[in-house]
Write an enzyme that holds these catalytic residues in place. Structure first.
Site, PDB file in Angstrom:
ATOM      1  N   ARG A 120       0.846  -1.197   0.000  1.00 39.01           N
ATOM      2  CA  ARG A 120       0.000   0.000   0.000  1.00 39.01           C
ATOM      3  C   ARG A 120       0.882   1.248   0.000  1.00 39.01           C
ATOM      4  O   ARG A 120       0.856   2.036   0.927  1.00 39.01           O
ATOM      5  CB  ARG A 120      -0.898  -0.042   1.226  1.00 39.01           C
ATOM      6  CG  ARG A 120      -2.321  -0.413   0.978  1.00 39.01           C
ATOM      7  CD  ARG A 120      -2.568  -1.825   0.530  1.00 39.01           C
ATOM      8  NE  ARG A 120      -3.916  -1.955  -0.017  1.00 39.01           N
ATOM      9  CZ  ARG A 120      -4.997  -2.141   0.716  1.00 39.01           C
ATOM     10  NH1 ARG A 120      -4.930  -2.239   1.999  1.00 39.01           N
ATOM     11  NH2 ARG A 120      -6.191  -2.207   0.144  1.00 39.01           N
ATOM     12  N   GLN A 125       0.069   2.362  -5.913  1.00 40.21           N
ATOM     13  CA  GLN A 125      -1.386   2.578  -5.903  1.00 40.21           C
ATOM     14  C   GLN A 125      -2.066   2.139  -7.201  1.00 40.21           C
ATOM     15  O   GLN A 125      -3.144   1.558  -7.183  1.00 40.21           O
ATOM     16  CB  GLN A 125      -1.690   4.049  -5.656  1.00 40.21           C
ATOM     17  CG  GLN A 125      -2.056   4.312  -4.228  1.00 40.21           C
ATOM     18  CD  GLN A 125      -2.294   5.777  -3.939  1.00 40.21           C
ATOM     19  OE1 GLN A 125      -2.149   6.634  -4.813  1.00 40.21           O
ATOM     20  NE2 GLN A 125      -2.658   6.072  -2.727  1.00 40.21           N
ATOM     21  N   ASP A 128      -2.829  -1.493  -7.165  1.00 45.01           N
ATOM     22  CA  ASP A 128      -3.446  -1.987  -5.934  1.00 45.01           C
ATOM     23  C   ASP A 128      -4.853  -2.530  -6.217  1.00 45.01           C
ATOM     24  O   ASP A 128      -5.851  -1.808  -6.154  1.00 45.01           O
ATOM     25  CB  ASP A 128      -3.470  -0.834  -4.911  1.00 45.01           C
ATOM     26  CG  ASP A 128      -4.055  -1.235  -3.582  1.00 45.01           C
ATOM     27  OD1 ASP A 128      -4.542  -2.380  -3.453  1.00 45.01           O
ATOM     28  OD2 ASP A 128      -4.047  -0.399  -2.665  1.00 45.01           O
ATOM     29  N   SER A 131      -7.560  -2.529  -3.341  1.00 44.53           N
ATOM     30  CA  SER A 131      -8.308  -1.276  -3.204  1.00 44.53           C
ATOM     31  C   SER A 131      -9.301  -1.090  -4.345  1.00 44.53           C
ATOM     32  O   SER A 131     -10.434  -0.677  -4.123  1.00 44.53           O
ATOM     33  CB  SER A 131      -7.358  -0.072  -3.186  1.00 44.53           C
ATOM     34  OG  SER A 131      -6.609  -0.080  -2.011  1.00 44.53           O
ATOM     35  N   TYR A 226      -2.470  -1.404   8.796  1.00 48.51           N
ATOM     36  CA  TYR A 226      -3.591  -2.310   9.048  1.00 48.51           C
ATOM     37  C   TYR A 226      -3.848  -2.418  10.547  1.00 48.51           C
ATOM     38  O   TYR A 226      -2.922  -2.352  11.354  1.00 48.51           O
ATOM     39  CB  TYR A 226      -3.277  -3.716   8.528  1.00 48.51           C
ATOM     40  CG  TYR A 226      -3.278  -3.843   7.030  1.00 48.51           C
ATOM     41  CD1 TYR A 226      -4.463  -3.774   6.316  1.00 48.51           C
ATOM     42  CD2 TYR A 226      -2.094  -4.049   6.336  1.00 48.51           C
ATOM     43  CE1 TYR A 226      -4.466  -3.919   4.942  1.00 48.51           C
ATOM     44  CE2 TYR A 226      -2.085  -4.194   4.958  1.00 48.51           C
ATOM     45  CZ  TYR A 226      -3.286  -4.126   4.266  1.00 48.51           C
ATOM     46  OH  TYR A 226      -3.284  -4.265   2.917  1.00 48.51           O
TER      47      TYR A 226
HETATM   48  P1  NAD Z   1      -9.083  -4.003   5.527  1.00 53.02           P
HETATM   49  O1  NAD Z   1      -9.977  -4.495   4.441  1.00 53.02           O
HETATM   50  O2  NAD Z   1      -7.926  -4.824   5.942  1.00 53.02           O
HETATM   51  O3  NAD Z   1      -9.977  -3.771   6.851  1.00 53.02           O
HETATM   52  C1  NAD Z   1     -11.126  -2.963   6.807  1.00 53.02           C
HETATM   53  C2  NAD Z   1     -11.202  -2.076   8.020  1.00 53.02           C
HETATM   54  O4  NAD Z   1     -11.579  -2.855   9.147  1.00 53.02           O
HETATM   55  C3  NAD Z   1      -9.902  -1.379   8.413  1.00 53.02           C
HETATM   56  O5  NAD Z   1     -10.126   0.013   8.385  1.00 53.02           O
HETATM   57  C4  NAD Z   1      -9.632  -1.889   9.830  1.00 53.02           C
HETATM   58  O6  NAD Z   1      -9.073  -0.897  10.659  1.00 53.02           O
HETATM   59  C5  NAD Z   1     -11.024  -2.238  10.277  1.00 53.02           C
HETATM   60  N1  NAD Z   1     -11.137  -3.131  11.439  1.00 53.02           N
HETATM   61  C6  NAD Z   1     -10.342  -4.176  11.822  1.00 53.02           C
HETATM   62  N2  NAD Z   1     -10.821  -4.736  12.956  1.00 53.02           N
HETATM   63  C7  NAD Z   1     -11.937  -4.033  13.298  1.00 53.02           C
HETATM   64  C8  NAD Z   1     -12.878  -4.134  14.344  1.00 53.02           C
HETATM   65  N3  NAD Z   1     -12.789  -5.050  15.316  1.00 53.02           N
HETATM   66  N4  NAD Z   1     -13.908  -3.244  14.376  1.00 53.02           N
HETATM   67  C9  NAD Z   1     -14.027  -2.293  13.410  1.00 53.02           C
HETATM   68  N5  NAD Z   1     -13.183  -2.148  12.389  1.00 53.02           N
HETATM   69  C10 NAD Z   1     -12.146  -3.012  12.339  1.00 53.02           C
HETATM   70  O7  NAD Z   1      -8.632  -2.501   5.240  1.00 53.02           O
HETATM   71  P2  NAD Z   1      -8.222  -1.813   3.874  1.00 53.02           P
HETATM   72  O8  NAD Z   1      -9.393  -1.260   3.201  1.00 53.02           O
HETATM   73  O9  NAD Z   1      -7.394  -2.795   3.125  1.00 53.02           O
HETATM   74  O10 NAD Z   1      -7.316  -0.618   4.413  1.00 53.02           O
HETATM   75  C11 NAD Z   1      -6.279  -0.830   5.376  1.00 53.02           C
HETATM   76  C12 NAD Z   1      -5.437   0.403   5.540  1.00 53.02           C
HETATM   77  O11 NAD Z   1      -4.634   0.605   4.378  1.00 53.02           O
HETATM   78  C13 NAD Z   1      -6.216   1.680   5.724  1.00 53.02           C
HETATM   79  O12 NAD Z   1      -5.470   2.517   6.567  1.00 53.02           O
HETATM   80  C14 NAD Z   1      -6.229   2.277   4.338  1.00 53.02           C
HETATM   81  O13 NAD Z   1      -6.470   3.656   4.323  1.00 53.02           O
HETATM   82  C15 NAD Z   1      -4.837   1.933   3.928  1.00 53.02           C
HETATM   83  N6  NAD Z   1      -4.645   1.954   2.475  1.00 53.02           N
HETATM   84  C16 NAD Z   1      -3.578   2.653   1.967  1.00 53.02           C
HETATM   85  C17 NAD Z   1      -3.350   2.695   0.603  1.00 53.02           C
HETATM   86  C18 NAD Z   1      -2.190   3.453   0.037  1.00 53.02           C
HETATM   87  O14 NAD Z   1      -1.579   4.214   0.713  1.00 53.02           O
HETATM   88  N7  NAD Z   1      -1.849   3.221  -1.212  1.00 53.02           N
HETATM   89  C19 NAD Z   1      -4.206   1.998  -0.258  1.00 53.02           C
HETATM   90  C20 NAD Z   1      -5.283   1.277   0.299  1.00 53.02           C
HETATM   91  C21 NAD Z   1      -5.476   1.258   1.681  1.00 53.02           C
END
Ligand code: NAD
Length: 375
Positions: A120, A125, A128, A131, A226
């Site tokens: 990430r 991006q 990705d 996403s 994460y």
């Molecule tokens: P994910 O699909 O792994 O998880 C979804 C969400 O569930 C996350 O926000 C996590 O904090 C939340 N979660 C975990 N346990 C929980 C609980 N018990 N109760 C409530 N919520 C809970 O997440 P994702 O969509 O893959 O994103 C993960 C991180 O990566 C985020 O910070 C996102 O912004 C970041 N991200 C960054 C980039 C980048 O910089 N290129 C791209 C995509 C995502």
């Protein structure tokens, strides 16, 4: 160099090549092959096939002669038996669960990239796929939930009476959760959301939704941002804190995931039963164990009039757009590491994108976590 795109399984309407990306590959003199039995809705791609710019081959022929094989879903063990040494296989691989498959890839000296493992980072991006697909999954979750809900989402003030807005509660505010919030807001619902990562509060508010505050004490994150797994005590606190919000919501959408581990069970049967009959729960984590007690993969479960939807392929509900963005992710990945001088993919193992997303290469595991778990 030639790239083969095999047919996906029967329940998969997405595909990893579009007319738009085919043209970009062809411009780089990369030969393209698709499995002969695939039917496309994409006029540009059909035209490229009719004019033999993109060629069709049998599955076995494609698998055995390609330099790179790209798909959304992983190949089967039977498929892999036809793939020659040093071919690169690119797809979602589920490498932490598909132990036999990745061992076979390693033993046969087939290179493989797992799209889940693209890091990430800003540079990555455009590749990705987690996403790009999660974003559309978040959208589809709201559309499906609203189709099953026996209410409208927006407030309506009419001569026949005022309809109050439906309430949507989104649990987990990652990529999917943010799009679910944005979609539900656009449809006029009153939206609330919760995540264990408190820093998402501002993002939730900027979409016009309310952030539900629950004090869980210290919660940890990985270096990639994460969430880490909560303790049993924290899960209990979370459930207590969410009980009231769930019972007053018409739609609950859960997206909570913990990377590389089963999803946390955060909505109990008791919490579901406290909702009004006619309400809808979408468990977006159903494939990795489920956030909701009683949810079932690929099924809609009815508990006392409350529907729990366990759709396992939400991006597949909008296959045209899901294919468009996935095919772009695939093209961008190959393009980033394609060396035109030698007309082949260059495995630069000091590049952090490749050291993360390559699972097997030259008979070895490359990704650090995969290596640790399998050695
Ligand atoms: P994910 O699909 O792994 O998880 C979804 C969400 O569930 C996350 O926000 C996590 O904090 C939340 N979660 C975990 N346990 C929980 C609980 N018990 N109760 C409530 N919520 C809970 O997440 P994702 O969509 O893959 O994103 C993960 C991180 O990566 C985020 O910070 C996102 O912004 C970041 N991200 C960054 C980039 C980048 O910089 N290129 C791209 C995509 C995502």
């Amino acid at each position: 160099m030639n790239v083969f795109f095999p047919k996906e399984h029967i329940n998969e309407a997405r595909f990893s090549l579009t007319g738009e990306t085919a043209e970009k590959f062809l411009k780089k003199n990369i030969d393209l092959y698709v499995e002969e039995t695939v039917q496309f809705q994409d006029a540009l791609l059909n035209n490229l096939i009719e004019t033999a710019k993109v060629k069709t081959v049998s599955r076995q022929q494609g698998l055995s002669s390609a330099d790179i094989i790209c798909s959304l879903n992983k190949l089967s063990l039977d498929d892999i038996a036809h793939v020659k040494q040093d071919t690169l296989v690119v797809s979602f691989l589920d490498p932490f669960n598909e132990v036999e498959l990745i061992s076979e890839l390693k033993n046969r000296s087939i290179s493989s990239i797992s799209m889940e493992l693209v890091p990430r980072t800003t540079r990555a991006q455009k590749m990705d796929a987690l996403s790009s697909q999660a974003n559309l999954a978040g959208y589809s979750a709201v559309i499906i939930a609203s189709n099953h809900l026996e209410k409208a989402l927006p407030m309506m003030m009419t001569a026949a009476g005022t309809i109050s807005p439906s309430k949507v509660f989104v649990v987990g505010v990652g990529v999917a959760g943010l799009q679910a919030i944005a979609t539900a807001k656009r449809l006029g619902a009153r939206v609330e959301a919760f995540d264990t990562r408190e820093e998402v509060e501002d993002q939730v508010k900027s979409l016009g939704a309310r952030f539900v505050k629950i004090d869980l004490g210290e919660t940890e994150k990985t270096s990639q941002g994460y969430a880490k797994a909560l303790t049993a005590d924290q899960i209990k606190k979370q459930q207590e804190g969410m009980k009231k919000v769930c019972s007053s919501s018409d739609i609950v959408i859960t997206t909570a995931q913990v990377f590389g581990r089963p999803a946390p069970k955060i909505i109990t049967a008791e919490m579901v039963e406290a909702m009004q009959p006619g309400s809808v729960v979408v468990d977006m984590a159903v494939s990795s164990g489920g956030n909701v007690e009683g949810s079932k993969k690929g099924e809609i479960v009815d508990i006392k009039g409350i529907k729990i939807i366990g759709n396992v392929n939400l991006p597949g509900e909008v296959p045209t757009h899901a294919s468009q963005v996935y095919a772009n992710n695939i093209f961008n990945l190959i393009d980033e590491f394609y060396n035109e001088e030698i007309a082949s993919f260059s495995y630069n193992l000091s590049d952090e994108i490749l050291t993360n997303c390559i699972v097997t290469h030259k008979g070895e595991f490359i990704n650090k976590s995969v290596k640790e778990r399998n050695n």
